[in-house]
Scaffold this motif. Structure first.
Motif, PDB file in Angstrom:
ATOM      1  N   THR A 101       0.831  -1.206   0.000  1.00  0.00           N
ATOM      2  CA  THR A 101       0.000   0.000   0.000  1.00  0.00           C
ATOM      3  C   THR A 101       0.864   1.254   0.000  1.00  0.00           C
ATOM      4  O   THR A 101       0.592   2.217  -0.739  1.00  0.00           O
ATOM      5  CB  THR A 101      -0.929   0.004   1.227  1.00  0.00           C
ATOM      6  OG1 THR A 101      -1.694  -1.198   1.252  1.00  0.00           O
ATOM      7  CG2 THR A 101      -1.872   1.200   1.182  1.00  0.00           C
ATOM      8  N   PHE A 102       1.916   1.255   0.823  1.00  0.00           N
ATOM      9  CA  PHE A 102       2.781   2.431   0.886  1.00  0.00           C
ATOM     10  C   PHE A 102       3.490   2.660  -0.446  1.00  0.00           C
ATOM     11  O   PHE A 102       3.619   3.803  -0.906  1.00  0.00           O
ATOM     12  CB  PHE A 102       3.799   2.254   2.014  1.00  0.00           C
ATOM     13  CG  PHE A 102       4.573   3.494   2.333  1.00  0.00           C
ATOM     14  CD1 PHE A 102       3.942   4.596   2.888  1.00  0.00           C
ATOM     15  CD2 PHE A 102       5.930   3.581   2.066  1.00  0.00           C
ATOM     16  CE1 PHE A 102       4.648   5.757   3.172  1.00  0.00           C
ATOM     17  CE2 PHE A 102       6.641   4.726   2.350  1.00  0.00           C
ATOM     18  CZ  PHE A 102       6.000   5.823   2.903  1.00  0.00           C
TER      19      PHE A 102
ATOM     20  N   LEU B  79       1.030   4.270  -2.786  1.00  0.00           N
ATOM     21  CA  LEU B  79       0.771   5.675  -2.492  1.00  0.00           C
ATOM     22  C   LEU B  79       1.948   6.565  -2.864  1.00  0.00           C
ATOM     23  O   LEU B  79       1.770   7.776  -3.041  1.00  0.00           O
ATOM     24  CB  LEU B  79       0.454   5.830  -0.994  1.00  0.00           C
ATOM     25  CG  LEU B  79      -0.830   5.128  -0.527  1.00  0.00           C
ATOM     26  CD1 LEU B  79      -0.989   5.275   0.971  1.00  0.00           C
ATOM     27  CD2 LEU B  79      -2.040   5.686  -1.249  1.00  0.00           C
TER      28      LEU B  79
ATOM     29  N   LEU C 278      -5.649   6.398  -4.775  1.00  0.00           N
ATOM     30  CA  LEU C 278      -5.075   7.013  -3.583  1.00  0.00           C
ATOM     31  C   LEU C 278      -5.992   6.838  -2.369  1.00  0.00           C
ATOM     32  O   LEU C 278      -5.576   7.106  -1.237  1.00  0.00           O
ATOM     33  CB  LEU C 278      -4.812   8.502  -3.826  1.00  0.00           C
ATOM     34  CG  LEU C 278      -3.754   8.828  -4.886  1.00  0.00           C
ATOM     35  CD1 LEU C 278      -3.574  10.329  -5.005  1.00  0.00           C
ATOM     36  CD2 LEU C 278      -2.420   8.167  -4.542  1.00  0.00           C
TER      37      LEU C 278
ATOM     38  N   VAL D 133      -5.067   4.989   0.957  1.00  0.00           N
ATOM     39  CA  VAL D 133      -4.486   5.538   2.175  1.00  0.00           C
ATOM     40  C   VAL D 133      -5.326   5.146   3.392  1.00  0.00           C
ATOM     41  O   VAL D 133      -4.792   4.967   4.494  1.00  0.00           O
ATOM     42  CB  VAL D 133      -4.352   7.078   2.076  1.00  0.00           C
ATOM     43  CG1 VAL D 133      -5.705   7.750   2.088  1.00  0.00           C
ATOM     44  CG2 VAL D 133      -3.471   7.607   3.196  1.00  0.00           C
TER      45      VAL D 133
ATOM     46  N   LEU E   1      -4.116   1.902   4.499  1.00  0.00           N
ATOM     47  CA  LEU E   1      -2.847   2.009   5.216  1.00  0.00           C
ATOM     48  C   LEU E   1      -3.086   2.318   6.693  1.00  0.00           C
ATOM     49  O   LEU E   1      -2.467   1.707   7.575  1.00  0.00           O
ATOM     50  CB  LEU E   1      -1.972   3.096   4.589  1.00  0.00           C
ATOM     51  CG  LEU E   1      -0.554   3.231   5.155  1.00  0.00           C
ATOM     52  CD1 LEU E   1       0.256   1.991   4.860  1.00  0.00           C
ATOM     53  CD2 LEU E   1       0.135   4.464   4.578  1.00  0.00           C
TER      54      LEU E   1
ATOM     55  N   MET F  58       2.450   9.678   7.196  1.00  0.00           N
ATOM     56  CA  MET F  58       1.422  10.555   6.631  1.00  0.00           C
ATOM     57  C   MET F  58       1.999  11.917   6.258  1.00  0.00           C
ATOM     58  O   MET F  58       1.640  12.500   5.226  1.00  0.00           O
ATOM     59  CB  MET F  58       0.278  10.717   7.632  1.00  0.00           C
ATOM     60  CG  MET F  58      -0.533   9.460   7.852  1.00  0.00           C
ATOM     61  SD  MET F  58      -1.196   8.809   6.298  1.00  0.00           S
ATOM     62  CE  MET F  58      -1.780   7.208   6.830  1.00  0.00           C
TER      63      MET F  58
ATOM     64  N   LEU G  68       3.896  11.370   3.031  1.00  0.00           N
ATOM     65  CA  LEU G  68       2.987  11.255   1.887  1.00  0.00           C
ATOM     66  C   LEU G  68       2.408  12.606   1.500  1.00  0.00           C
ATOM     67  O   LEU G  68       2.248  12.904   0.305  1.00  0.00           O
ATOM     68  CB  LEU G  68       1.861  10.273   2.219  1.00  0.00           C
ATOM     69  CG  LEU G  68       2.229   8.792   2.258  1.00  0.00           C
ATOM     70  CD1 LEU G  68       1.029   7.951   2.658  1.00  0.00           C
ATOM     71  CD2 LEU G  68       2.772   8.322   0.912  1.00  0.00           C
TER      72      LEU G  68
ATOM     73  N   TRP H  56       2.980  13.962  -2.172  1.00  0.00           N
ATOM     74  CA  TRP H  56       1.860  14.287  -3.068  1.00  0.00           C
ATOM     75  C   TRP H  56       1.882  15.750  -3.472  1.00  0.00           C
ATOM     76  O   TRP H  56       1.600  16.081  -4.622  1.00  0.00           O
ATOM     77  CB  TRP H  56       0.534  13.960  -2.374  1.00  0.00           C
ATOM     78  CG  TRP H  56       0.287  12.494  -2.184  1.00  0.00           C
ATOM     79  CD1 TRP H  56       1.066  11.467  -2.632  1.00  0.00           C
ATOM     80  CD2 TRP H  56      -0.813  11.899  -1.497  1.00  0.00           C
ATOM     81  NE1 TRP H  56       0.536  10.259  -2.259  1.00  0.00           N
ATOM     82  CE2 TRP H  56      -0.626  10.491  -1.569  1.00  0.00           C
ATOM     83  CE3 TRP H  56      -1.913  12.393  -0.820  1.00  0.00           C
ATOM     84  CZ2 TRP H  56      -1.527   9.599  -0.989  1.00  0.00           C
ATOM     85  CZ3 TRP H  56      -2.815  11.503  -0.253  1.00  0.00           C
ATOM     86  CH2 TRP H  56      -2.619  10.128  -0.336  1.00  0.00           C
TER      87      TRP H  56
END
Length: 490
Positions: A73-74, A77, A192, A195, A198, A228, A231, A235
């Motif tokens: 998942t990470f 992302l 996305l 998340v 996650l 977080m 990310l 992003w």
């Protein structure tokens, strides 16, 4: 009659072959939830007797599966925004293969969630019923998971293959396919939503982790907070480049000003993240000039606002972690330090000190609470029960000793012995009730086989409790009258 329940047959997960990977494993988390090894074994038996294939929340395969899904998942992302913003439709066979693999894995995850046991927040019993699991999942995370698992990777792969085939035949068709491909890549931003998976995976890792519970929870809270933040910065950096790309790089955009049109992906990404961080920590615009058009202006303002929110979340979480980090454990350590000082003052032998420390560890479990204040809020019947702890090989009472209490086993094992009778009792069993009704002597010797936590009820309190339950009192008196011969045999 010193006991009324026979011990449940013991059956470990090691005797179940390949099915053992789906049964609860014995670790600190399962012991914390179920209380003892016997209770964990009973949970294994309960799952086997259910007759359906369900993955227990504390099973080994569940632990490894969650850790694998956290990593996948990470990576998704991180990679999805980079693919959309910087790869210009040329992501390569390796990345396309990873996309297809990830989409397949997330689709499988949606299906497996209908077979995943659930530990509810208000209960320590795992929900293993298929119908209940299905209802809970459909009402909670099913729709977000289906949207996040939508197989965009397959669509992108087919669209790119079609685009390559159309390039050799018609220029108009090729340009149309490029536009469609760009639209599909924008739609792929729905991935996305993973998340949320996650965050949930991190919460589940805390539950199934075979480590010191308090410290592993603190570690994962800090780790999830920093992930977080990372990310958000990542992003934001991708958005900085993605927005000018959608406008086909106007002459006054920051990408042309920094002369990045022919730069490598690494250079573009580095400048994008630098620009994002400059906005978020509000030190500059990240380039030589201020925003040159309205779109860039809104991107910068949004970036600054996200930075302010990041600071707020960071400060709030740091304050909460520092304030609420296991106050009961701190109080316990203070009490134990005072106890060590007191035992040193009395010059107690080392063996006795270790035994006393072990008793306090079993009695309070590493946390100190003011029991009197808590017991005030419970019912009067519950206040009659007193928690007692006995260590291994302690004799709880001897045969023929005066009886004034009965005991309920919360955790641990005891051995009930007479001259002609022997039986082991475990979690949920009770003993010593006969002397309370007959006001006589103990009929057996009871010894702790392991460290035991017992709730005791004295004779006077027992009679007081039974006053509120006349039917139970009448049944017990009738049972004792009918079983005099059995009692004498014991």
């Amino acid at each position: 009659m010193e006991n009324s329940q026979a011990p449940v047959g013991r059956r470990t997960a090691s005797t179940c072959g390949w099915r053992a990977v789906f049964l609860p494993q014995l670790n600190r988390q399962s012991l914390s939830v179920y209380g003892s090894e016997i209770a964990v074994e009973k949970e294994c038996i309960r799952q086997l007797q259910s007759g359906v294939w369900v993955i227990h929340p504390f099973s080994p395969i569940r632990s490894y599966y969650i850790m694998c899904m956290v990593a996948i998942t990470f990576l998704n992302l991180i990679g999805i925004p980079m693919e959309i913003a910087f790869l210009d439709g040329y992501s390569g066979v390796g990345w396309e293969g990873f996309n297809v693999f990830s989409d397949t894995l997330f689709l499988m995850d949606v299906a497996l969630n209908f077979r995943m046991g659930i530990i509810s927040e208000d209960s320590e019993v795992a929900i293993l019923d298929i119908k209940k699991i299905r209802v809970i999942y459909l009402k909670s995370w099913f729709i977000p998971d289906v949207i996040a698992a939508f197989p965009i990777g397959y669509i992108l792969l087919i669209a790119e293959l079609q685009s390559h085939s159309d390039t050799s035949t018609s220029g108009s068709k090729a340009s149309r396919m490029v536009r469609i491909l760009m639209f599909v890549r924008i739609i792929s931003l729905v991935r996305l939503l993973r998340v949320s998976r996650l965050v949930r995976f991190f919460n589940e890792v805390e539950k199934v982790s075979n480590a010191n519970l308090e410290y592993v929870q603190l570690f994962f809270r800090i780790l999830s907070l920093f992930m977080m933040m990372f990310l958000l910065c990542h992003w934001n950096g991708c958005i900085q480049y993605f927005v000018p790309m959608l406008e086909e790089f106007p002459s006054d955009c920051w990408v042309r000003q920094e002369k990045l049109m022919n730069a490598t992906v690494g250079e573009k990404y580095s400048f994008g993240v630098f620009r994002a961080l400059s906005h978020m920590i509000q030190i500059s615009y990240g380039s030589n000039e201020s925003p040159t058009n309205e779109v860039e202006l809104w991107v910068v303002m949004t970036s600054m606002l996200s930075g302010a929110l990041m600071y707020t979340v960071l400060v709030a979480n740091a304050a909460a972690i520092i304030t609420n980090v296991d106050q009961a454990a701190k109080a316990y350590k203070d009490k134990m330090n005072h106890l060590d000082d007191y035992m040193t003052f009395l010059k107690l032998p080392n063996d006795l000190r270790l035994r006393i420390q072990k008793y306090y560890g079993a009695r309070y479990g590493g946390r100190w609470f003011d029991e009197k204040n808590f017991l005030i809020s419970v019912s009067s019947a519950l206040r009659e029960f007193q928690l007692e702890v006995f260590q291994e090989d302690d004799v709880i009472f001897h045969q023929n000793a005066p009886g004034d209490r009965m005991f309920f086993i919360e955790h641990g094992q005891v051995l009930v012995e007479t001259d002609s009778f022997s039986q082991e009792l475990a979690d949920g069993d009770y003993f010593g009730e006969t002397c309370l009704m007959t006001k006589g002597k103990r009929l057996a010797t009871v010894q702790a086989l392991t460290t035991c936590q017992l709730f005791s009820l004295s004779s006077d309190r027992f009679q007081m409790v039974l006053q509120g339950f006349p039917d139970i009192r009448r049944d017990m008196e009738k049972f004792l009258q009918q079983d005099k011969e059995y009692v004498l045999h014991l």
